[in-house]
Design a protein around this motif. Structure first.
Motif, short mmCIF file in Angstrom:
data_model
loop_
_atom_site.label_atom_id
_atom_site.label_comp_id
_atom_site.label_asym_id
_atom_site.label_seq_id
_atom_site.Cartn_x
_atom_site.Cartn_y
_atom_site.Cartn_z
N PRO A 40 42.55 41.85 115.57
CA PRO A 40 43.00 40.61 116.23
C PRO A 40 42.67 40.62 117.72
N THR A 41 42.30 39.45 118.27
CA THR A 41 41.80 39.36 119.64
C THR A 41 42.75 39.96 120.66
N ASP A 42 44.04 39.64 120.58
CA ASP A 42 44.98 40.18 121.56
C ASP A 42 45.00 41.70 121.55
N GLN A 43 45.08 42.27 120.34
CA GLN A 43 45.12 43.72 120.24
C GLN A 43 43.81 44.33 120.72
N TRP A 44 42.68 43.73 120.35
CA TRP A 44 41.36 44.18 120.79
C TRP A 44 41.28 44.19 122.31
N PHE A 45 41.85 43.16 122.93
CA PHE A 45 41.81 43.06 124.39
C PHE A 45 42.73 44.09 125.05
N TYR A 46 43.98 44.12 124.63
CA TYR A 46 44.96 45.00 125.28
C TYR A 46 44.56 46.47 125.14
N THR A 47 44.08 46.85 123.96
CA THR A 47 43.71 48.25 123.74
C THR A 47 42.45 48.60 124.52
N GLY A 48 41.49 47.68 124.54
CA GLY A 48 40.28 47.91 125.32
C GLY A 48 40.55 48.01 126.81
N MET A 49 41.53 47.24 127.28
CA MET A 49 41.87 47.30 128.70
C MET A 49 42.50 48.65 129.09
N ASP A 50 43.09 49.33 128.13
CA ASP A 50 43.57 50.69 128.41
C ASP A 50 42.40 51.55 128.88
N CYS A 51 41.25 51.40 128.22
CA CYS A 51 40.05 52.13 128.62
C CYS A 51 39.59 51.70 130.01
N TYR A 52 39.49 50.40 130.23
CA TYR A 52 39.04 49.89 131.54
C TYR A 52 39.94 50.41 132.66
#
Length: 356
Positions: free
Chosen positions: A184-196
């Motif tokens: 899901p887009t929200d989860q994809w975004f929030y988890t990816g931002m952990d990396c950023y």
């Protein structure tokens, strides 16, 4: 001068479809007919096609875990007890299949099967005494870097803190970007931002060195391709960014955002990814360029963060978050260097939380 001697993942498979090699990987661990494996799997995959692809043998144990809330020491101890009750001997491997929380649970269980007492005893740095059971990490969501890290982050009775040790590191990881398609887009975004955010904190920190810089800069470039450019190979790129972001902090450290996020998660229950995003959005004074770029990514993907969640909270709730956040000494040392205690005051942190 003594340099940090840290352990990295010993074996790694990368590539679309590589999940199919898990059975082969586990066959190397099974020495006798009754050797068993424990699969710790995010229950979001229950009843989905991936469940049918798990190479489960008759003697193996499949543990479905719910990670709607942050993983806890109590959850780890319960799972460990289930494994011990299932079979009198140790499993030959523990598999973590899911996002960062699921992989952290698998890491923690593999440690607690060989170390006495409850997992809360080991929250901290290098408290684990005995090597873990062989353990394998397989991400189905990318960003946390849990597949590469030496920690298993848990909420305990006192605080949110990892089981940080060389024994925590996975023995094997399988990075199959087909598995993260359709998150899901929200989860994809929030988890990816952990990396950023890992990369921003590493690159802006006092612990920065060329090892950390090399991984963080490349991971950040990949994050930009994924979140600002919508690259057609974005799943492959995000999976590599996650791994490299995790590697970047192996020889450095995270910083102010993670410290604040730990307070948010422990007291208010926010998941790590969204907690980081909520915290990062008010940290302009610490990371002005990173926060500005982060807001571009928010806008591009139509992500709306919760606002004013701490503005009217009772003073004792804020104080509890401040206590957790202030206890993250290595993180604040990466922000301010020696003497960080003089700058990280209750007053400063209270004012910061009131802006969230």
């Amino acid at each position: 001068m003594s340099f940090k001697n840290f352990k990295v993942v010993e074996k790694l498979i990368f590539g679309r479809g590589s999940f199919n090699q898990l059975d082969e990987v586990l066959a190397a661990q099974r020495k006798s007919a009754d050797d068993f494996v424990v699969f710790v799997v995010d229950d979001v995959h229950r009843g989905k096609p991936l469940e049918g692809r798990i190479p489960l043998k008759a003697q193996d144990l499949l543990l479905w875990v719910n990670v709607d809330d942050e993983p806890t020491t109590e959850q780890v101890d319960g799972l460990t007890a289930e494994v011990q009750a299932f079979n009198g001997k140790l499993p030959v491997s523990v598999i973590g299949l899911g996002g960062g929380s699921t992989m952290d649970l698998a890491k923690a269980v593999s440690l607690m099967l060989t170390n006495p007492g409850g997992s809360a005893m080991y929250q901290g740095w290098d408290l684990i005494k005995n090597p873990a059971v062989h353990h394998v990490g397989i991400p189905t969501v990318s960003g946390t870097g849990a597949e590469a890290s030496r920690t298993a982050v848990l909420c305990g009775p006192e605080r949110k803190l990892g089981l940080n040790s060389d024994y925590t590191v996975f023995d094997q990881i399988i990075m199959d970007s087909e598995l993260i398609d359709g998150v899901p887009t929200d989860q994809w975004f929030y988890t990816g931002m952990d990396c950023y955010i890992h990369c921003v904190e590493s690159l802006e920190g006092t612990f920065l060195n060329e090892f950390a810089r090399a991984y963080a800069e490349k991971a950040m470039d990949l994050c930009r391709e994924v979140y600002l450019g919508d690259h057609p190979e974005k799943d492959d790129k995000l999976m590599m960014a996650s791994f490299m972001g995790g590697m970047s902090i192996a020889y450095s450290q995270v910083g102010a955002c993670h410290a604040v996020s730990y307070g948010l998660s422990y007291v208010l229950g926010y998941h790590h990814g969204i907690g980081n995003c909520i915290a990062f959005d008010v940290l302009d004074e610490f990371y002005p360029e990173g926060v500005a770029e982060f807001r571009q990514m928010l806008k591009k993907h139509n992500i709306t963060l919760p606002k004013n969640i701490c503005k009217d909270l009772p003073d004792d709730t804020i104080a509890a978050m401040v206590k957790v956040t202030k206890s993250m000494g290595p993180l604040w040392a990466n922000v301010y260097g020696e003497g960080w205690q003089e700058k990280v005051t209750d007053e400063m942190l209270t004012a910061l939380f009131r802006r969230i």
